[in-house]
Design a protein around this motif. Sequence first.
Motif, mmCIF file in Angstrom:
data_model
loop_
_atom_site.group_PDB
_atom_site.id
_atom_site.type_symbol
_atom_site.label_atom_id
_atom_site.label_comp_id
_atom_site.label_asym_id
_atom_site.label_seq_id
_atom_site.Cartn_x
_atom_site.Cartn_y
_atom_site.Cartn_z
ATOM 1 N N PHE A 66 0.782 -1.172 0.050
ATOM 2 C CA PHE A 66 -0.268 -0.051 -0.119
ATOM 3 C C PHE A 66 1.035 1.206 -0.143
ATOM 4 O O PHE A 66 0.662 2.266 -0.868
ATOM 5 N N LYS A 92 -9.887 0.044 -1.401
ATOM 6 C CA LYS A 92 -9.879 -1.156 -1.702
ATOM 7 C C LYS A 92 -9.583 -2.104 -0.547
ATOM 8 O O LYS A 92 -9.739 -3.465 -0.686
ATOM 9 N N SER A 118 -9.167 6.505 -2.652
ATOM 10 C CA SER A 118 -9.568 5.335 -3.688
ATOM 11 C C SER A 118 -8.762 4.210 -3.710
ATOM 12 O O SER A 118 -9.370 2.986 -3.587
ATOM 13 N N ILE A 119 -7.561 4.402 -3.356
ATOM 14 C CA ILE A 119 -6.703 3.202 -3.397
ATOM 15 C C ILE A 119 -6.898 2.397 -2.066
ATOM 16 O O ILE A 119 -7.025 1.381 -1.977
ATOM 17 N N ALA A 120 -7.018 3.479 -1.080
ATOM 18 C CA ALA A 120 -6.997 2.940 0.187
ATOM 19 C C ALA A 120 -8.307 2.212 0.566
ATOM 20 O O ALA A 120 -8.635 1.089 1.162
ATOM 21 N N GLU A 131 2.132 1.942 -3.479
ATOM 22 C CA GLU A 131 1.512 2.323 -4.389
ATOM 23 C C GLU A 131 0.830 3.977 -4.183
ATOM 24 O O GLU A 131 0.968 4.627 -5.183
ATOM 25 N N ILE A 132 1.164 4.427 -3.011
ATOM 26 C CA ILE A 132 0.448 5.955 -2.844
ATOM 27 C C ILE A 132 1.781 6.757 -2.649
ATOM 28 O O ILE A 132 1.637 7.879 -2.720
ATOM 29 N N ARG A 154 -7.472 10.167 -4.990
ATOM 30 C CA ARG A 154 -6.885 9.084 -5.844
ATOM 31 C C ARG A 154 -6.488 8.333 -4.373
ATOM 32 O O ARG A 154 -6.371 6.947 -4.392
ATOM 33 N N VAL A 155 -5.610 8.964 -3.638
ATOM 34 C CA VAL A 155 -5.033 8.277 -2.238
ATOM 35 C C VAL A 155 -6.329 7.383 -1.495
ATOM 36 O O VAL A 155 -6.195 6.260 -1.315
#
Length: 545
Positions: free
Chosen positions: A253, A291, A287-289, A256-257, A284-285
């Motif tokens: 994670f 998941k 949105s990734i989190a 990714e960010i 966007r941060v």
Amino acid sequence: MEHFKINGQQFYNMVVNASNRLEEQMEYVNALNVFPVPDGDTGTNMSMTFTTAVNEISGMESKTISEISKTLAKGALMGARGNSGVILSQIFRGIAKGLEGHTEVTSDMVANALHEGAVFAYKAVMRPTEGTILTIIRAAGDSALSIAIEEEDIVELLRKVCIASEDMLNKTPEMLPQLKKAKVVDAGGMGLLILFKGMLEALETGLVCKPSKVKQEPVVKAETANVGSVQEIENGYCTEFFVNGENIDVDKFKNEISKLGDSMVVVGLEDIVKVHIHSNDPGRVLSIAAKLGELTKIKIDNMREQHRNLNNIVEEASPSIIEEEEMKKYGFISVARGKGIEAILSDLGVDCVIEGGQTMNPSTQDILDSINKINAEHIFILPNNKNIIMAANQAVELTEKNVHVIPTKTIPQGITALTMVDLEAEVEANIETMNDAMANVATASVTFAVKDTEAEGKAINEGDILGLVEDNITEVGSDIFKVCSSVIESMVDEYSELLTIYFGEDVDEEEVSKFVEELEEKYPDLDVQCYDGKQPLYYFIMSVE
């Protein structure tokens, strides 16, 4: 009415009622503290810790018992105050572990959860002392496992657990001589029993409860960081949030960010991850989190707007250009009460002074917030109170920064340790130097008795003036200066070189000046230093080195 299973809604009402009952009886628990000095705050620490935890689950009645217990444990972890609060947070981390993955639970599952609570509590303490809250949670866990073999009704299970816990609580005076002398049971154990009884009451009667709110928050005071221009802020949105999930790959994670911003701090704790990042694309941060699990405590600040507002204030005060603060080698956090003492600590280079100490222990979150304010390679925490060290250590576990706790138990220890810091030395050398310096400081204080009791073989009446050397009451009298003089006399020997006195907000400065002159005449070989500490509750805080 029998209850062979309990669900999330029932558990929610149980812990909310428990919190409310503890808040109602907080002063009673405080009164059980052995020492008659004005720092008997076990009830306050436990109540504020659990109230903070319960506020975290507000509105979660419809969730599963697993989800509620996890959130409750997280709230207790971040809100933990004092040693009793830290241990309580670990008890409910263990309970959450025992309830993990369940929508509703049976009596044997409840028993296992209580047992896990005891396991976690004992792991949190380096040298467990029997006759304390640890003994009570162990009695609760052991009795629950035994009772659950034959008892399927959870109401009866909890009733018998409360009886077993209370029986053990009544034995604590036989385990700790100081409890027996004071003719009281352990305060932390009583607080835990009140929580258990509150949980039983709600389940048995079907109470529907609403949480109260935390009423007291220590104030964190920090130096204002220097700022540059808006154009220098490359990533403009300070983004903070928690991720509640399972088996989160924290490293993946972070990778990714990381490309989405800077000043990133991502800390994983079992099934919860705390995230801090400066980014131009916070959406966007998030949105990734999202998941990875459920997002909570989302906070996004526009730093460019904050910067403009701050610059307006700064420009009114000074037309000079202020440059952006660079990361320094060392940063310092200290806990203290008293305007004078706070000023001394700031003069010694402390970046954040957390207002707290006796009767007002800061929470793990307060300490963590101070850590996050400091831009330094290494950060030192000086708790200056034995009841804050565990919360400081717990905060260290929740940050990725290089943080070191110097276990100072008194203000003089903290001040002496700070004076020995070499800003050019390596961190290991400073840690050793500060610990050595702290160990050579003998601390005493003069305060007043808050209740009638007997301590160290001395009869004490409410309102008496008490002189303490370290944690031992050595003098009892009616005049603060006479008591202070006697305490100093008991501490000074042929090897003493420095006597330092911090006088409190309730002491007349002119009388202090005369007192210091008398001390200088009495001890001509001593360097006597005196400062206006303006601390509450304690007329004098002294140290001899």
